[in-house]
Design an enzyme around this catalytic site. Sequence first.
Site, PDB file in Angstrom:
ATOM      1  N   HIS A 172       0.859  -1.199   0.000  1.00  0.00           N
ATOM      2  CA  HIS A 172       0.000   0.000   0.000  1.00  0.00           C
ATOM      3  C   HIS A 172       0.892   1.246   0.000  1.00  0.00           C
ATOM      4  O   HIS A 172       0.943   1.989   0.981  1.00  0.00           O
ATOM      5  CB  HIS A 172      -0.859  -0.095   1.267  1.00  0.00           C
ATOM      6  CG  HIS A 172      -1.938   0.904   1.457  1.00  0.00           C
ATOM      7  ND1 HIS A 172      -1.749   2.266   1.359  1.00  0.00           N
ATOM      8  CD2 HIS A 172      -3.236   0.741   1.788  1.00  0.00           C
ATOM      9  CE1 HIS A 172      -2.896   2.875   1.629  1.00  0.00           C
ATOM     10  NE2 HIS A 172      -3.813   1.975   1.893  1.00  0.00           N
ATOM     11  N   GLU A 275      -1.146   1.463  -5.249  1.00  0.00           N
ATOM     12  CA  GLU A 275      -0.890   0.237  -4.496  1.00  0.00           C
ATOM     13  C   GLU A 275      -0.865  -0.989  -5.413  1.00  0.00           C
ATOM     14  O   GLU A 275      -1.765  -1.178  -6.227  1.00  0.00           O
ATOM     15  CB  GLU A 275      -1.981   0.069  -3.429  1.00  0.00           C
ATOM     16  CG  GLU A 275      -2.173   1.325  -2.588  1.00  0.00           C
ATOM     17  CD  GLU A 275      -3.434   1.272  -1.730  1.00  0.00           C
ATOM     18  OE1 GLU A 275      -3.844   0.165  -1.326  1.00  0.00           O
ATOM     19  OE2 GLU A 275      -4.014   2.340  -1.474  1.00  0.00           O
TER      20      GLU A 275
HETATM   21  C1  BG6 Z   1      -6.959   2.272   0.781  1.00  0.00           C
HETATM   22  C2  BG6 Z   1      -8.403   1.891   0.736  1.00  0.00           C
HETATM   23  O1  BG6 Z   1      -6.180   1.281   0.205  1.00  0.00           O
HETATM   24  O2  BG6 Z   1      -6.562   2.441   2.149  1.00  0.00           O
HETATM   25  C3  BG6 Z   1      -9.216   2.989   1.395  1.00  0.00           C
HETATM   26  O3  BG6 Z   1      -8.827   1.677  -0.607  1.00  0.00           O
HETATM   27  C4  BG6 Z   1      -8.738   3.228   2.815  1.00  0.00           C
HETATM   28  O4  BG6 Z   1     -10.597   2.625   1.389  1.00  0.00           O
HETATM   29  C5  BG6 Z   1      -7.232   3.503   2.784  1.00  0.00           C
HETATM   30  O5  BG6 Z   1      -9.420   4.326   3.381  1.00  0.00           O
HETATM   31  C6  BG6 Z   1      -6.597   3.717   4.161  1.00  0.00           C
HETATM   32  O6  BG6 Z   1      -6.890   2.657   5.023  1.00  0.00           O
HETATM   33  P1  BG6 Z   1      -6.379   2.689   6.514  1.00  0.00           P
HETATM   34  O7  BG6 Z   1      -6.943   1.470   7.189  1.00  0.00           O
HETATM   35  O8  BG6 Z   1      -4.869   2.638   6.470  1.00  0.00           O
HETATM   36  O9  BG6 Z   1      -6.875   3.979   7.113  1.00  0.00           O
END
Ligand code: BG6
Length: 303
Positions: A172, A275
């Site tokens: 990510h 990502e």
């Molecule tokens: C992204 C998702 O990959 O991560 C989003 O598609 C999400 O929906 C974002 O809000 C952040 O997620 P987190 O759990 O790290 O706040």
Amino acid sequence: MSDIASLNSRFAIPGAVSVVSSNGNLPAIHINKPGLCSGTIYLHGAHVTAWKPEGAEEVLWLSQKSGWQNDKPIRGGVPLCFPWFGPRNSTEYPNSPMHGFARTKPWSIESISESPTSITVSLSLQNDASTMALWPVPFMLRHRITFSRELIMSLEFTHAAKTPIPFEEAQHTYFAVGDVREVKISGLSGARYIDKTDNFNEKDQAGDVTISAETDRVYLNTTSAITISDPVKRRRINIQKENADATVVWNPWIAKAKAMPDFGDEEWPHMLCVETANAGPNAVNLAPNQPHVMATRIAVSPL
Ligand code: BG6
């Protein structure tokens, strides 16, 4: 001997790699290879938080408001989402954390090696009682990161179940950009995507992706290289993926950034997540005794 001292005695490389107690007293591996690059990876989540080829600007974005706690993911860098992506679709396990458990587990160092042009760190995570309670699969994950003029991250999953195991995953990556409203993302034109900001409707991408509102999309069946062109930082970030059929593009924009306690209200223009993923319709169903390796290779060049 402290844990940090003992890790250093086994893994440090003088003049290039050391293990330190970093933010929140979490153990991190610092890499600084003169003439090549610097970088940081936390054992918490096998989470890369920094990478900077020498002479270039930092490539990854890290929030000033990130929490640094054992039970919370780090905000920025490269969280690993595994074995599900986003909120888990399950009534059987209502306490499942967003994006899986891999990003909040302490990983172990397997090895750190040096070549004239790179440093490679290999970290691993195995099932334990807490993962089995959420996901009853005996597994082994390995995250191998090569810090060099490029950043190469390779996530390997194997399991010891007798039947195929379905799972989702993502590297990510949060990229640092000058102003997200000015960047162009190429390599996704013609792809179909799930628009999470519009009731998960499927849409078609025509041309480059630009960001002018909250953006949360899963691009399906996208295996080509992707380029982020950033006219403010005057650089291109090139992203190549292996064994990753999906690509997620995310920027929270104004309201969502404000709602997140570990994300500064004014930080959203300066980050963009692109990502490397296998998620949603592109989830993997892995047969027994079959290693699966998903990888991302990142390089920067002047624009
Ligand atoms: C992204 C998702 O990959 O991560 C989003 O598609 C999400 O929906 C974002 O809000 C952040 O997620 P987190 O759990 O790290 O706040």
